[in-house]
Design an enzyme around this catalytic site. Structure first.
Site, mmCIF file in Angstrom:
data_model
loop_
_atom_site.group_PDB
_atom_site.id
_atom_site.type_symbol
_atom_site.label_atom_id
_atom_site.label_comp_id
_atom_site.label_asym_id
_atom_site.label_seq_id
_atom_site.Cartn_x
_atom_site.Cartn_y
_atom_site.Cartn_z
ATOM 1 N N LYS A 197 3.419 7.767 -1.975
ATOM 2 C CA LYS A 197 2.857 6.581 -2.627
ATOM 3 C C LYS A 197 3.522 5.359 -2.020
ATOM 4 O O LYS A 197 4.748 5.213 -2.083
ATOM 5 C CB LYS A 197 3.101 6.638 -4.134
ATOM 6 C CG LYS A 197 2.667 5.366 -4.849
ATOM 7 C CD LYS A 197 2.757 5.502 -6.355
ATOM 8 C CE LYS A 197 2.412 4.190 -7.026
ATOM 9 N NZ LYS A 197 2.493 4.288 -8.486
ATOM 10 N N LYS A 250 -1.453 7.944 -1.538
ATOM 11 C CA LYS A 250 -1.971 6.755 -2.215
ATOM 12 C C LYS A 250 -1.400 5.510 -1.579
ATOM 13 O O LYS A 250 -0.176 5.487 -1.364
ATOM 14 C CB LYS A 250 -1.535 6.833 -3.685
ATOM 15 C CG LYS A 250 -1.895 5.636 -4.520
ATOM 16 C CD LYS A 250 -1.291 5.774 -5.885
ATOM 17 C CE LYS A 250 -1.493 4.468 -6.620
ATOM 18 N NZ LYS A 250 -0.707 4.430 -7.820
#
Ligand code: PBG
Length: 324
Positions: A197, A250
């Protein structure tokens, strides 16, 4: 000289032949809808930076999730917006916290027709907006935060979550959550790890929706530097070793290389999060008539699948499912 023998255009001639040889197909089975549920509101609240997305009441959430189940979506992921916040994010693991109430309602509403996932993080619940417990100097205390994440996971499992999804990027979070779940009789609850992330500027609209922008500083001391690709593989390997059942990258479109590398490196399912800023950019251009929003949404999510994601968390889930 003469014409080339290889004529790729033969296989593009009709819609049927294109369909026959399509390498990547998008199906409703690939889509997970992220949903926001807010405590203490009477009516769903539109989010201006995410046209078409709402902060739901418990009641409107039920309706939305039933509609998504009827469309055949395999899963949703819930984000809670509590009425009160404090330094340790007490609402996150309260048995009557907003997400726990939602999980119980939704299980009642849709049974096992749909996978119920819960984001496991503290930023929506802390008054300072960071993803963990702070030290006196204002840093996020990794190990104190792990205890909170484990407790949140247990509360979510007890309320009926099938999958918990730690998004805080603390070191050791997957192992701590796995131990917490196993130690409380929830060994059947899976972990979807936000493994790679990035500290992205594309989360802005989400922070409006979840009311979780940090009150000071930023998240760069725990989320990854956007320039780092190899480091994603280290993060992923750690999460798999700690017991992650599914790995997530992400954001998605600016990190297709990372999705492809992760897909090649692991055998567990790989998910990608097509985040709020990616959604907002398409919607903004679409409402101005500058692009065809439906077509761009489909192209983007198809590209994320082509890069190697098995499924995609996207705010376009309902729109794409309705297009069939
Ligand atoms: C943190 C979290 C964030 C998102 C998902 N989980 C925000 C952040 O890290 O600041 C962003 C998702 C999106 O932008 O759609 N709990």
């Amino acid at each position: 000289m003469g014409f080339p023998e290889q004529r790729p255009r033969r296989l593009r001639r009709t819609a049927a032949v294109r369909r026959l040889v399509a390498e990547t197909r998008l199906s409703v089975d690939d889509l997970v809808a992220p949903l926001f549920v807010k405590e203490g509101i009477e009516e769903p609240q539109p989010i201006p930076s995410m046209p078409g997305v709402m902060q739901h009441t418990q009641e409107s959430l039920r309706k939305e999730v039933r509609a998504l189940a009827d469309l055949g979506l395999p899963g949703v992921i819930l984000f809670g917006v509590p009425a009160r916040k404090d330094a340790v994010g007490s609402g996150a693991d309260d048995a009557d916290g907003v997400v726990q109430v939602a999980l119980r309602n939704l299980r009642d509403e849709v049974g096992d027709r749909l996978v119920l996932m819960a984001d496991n993080c503290l930023d929506e619940y802390t008054d300072h907006g960071h993803c963990g417990i702070l030290t006196e100097s204002g840093d996020v205390d990794n190990d104190a935060t792990l205890e909170r994440y484990a407790s949140i996971a247990v509360a979510q499992a007890e309320a009926g979550a099938d999958i918990v999804a730690p998004s805080g990027m603390m070191d050791g979070q997957v192992g701590a959550i796995r131990a917490g779940l196993d130690g409380s009789g929830h060994s059947g609850v899976a972990i979807l790890a936000y493994a790679a992330k990035y500290a992205s500027a594309l989360y802005g609209p989400f922070r409006d929706a979840a009311e979780c922008a940090p009150k000071f500083g930023d998240r760069r001391a725990y989320q990854m530097d956007p320039g780092n690709g190899r480091e994603a593989l280290t993060e992923v390997a750690l999460d798999v070793a700690e017991g992650a059942d599914i790995i997530m990258v992400k954001p998605a479109l600016a990190y297709l290389d990372v999705i492809a590398a992760v897909r090649a490196a692991v055998d567990v399912p790989v998910a990608a999060y097509h985040v709020s800023g990616e959604y907002a950019m398409v919607q903004a251009a679409a409402v101005n008539g500058w692009i065809d929003g439906d077509a761009v949404a489909r192209e983007h999510v198809t590209a994320i699948r082509r890069a190697g994601a098995d499924f995609v968390l996207t705010y376009f889930a309902r729109q794409l499912a309705e297009q069939g």
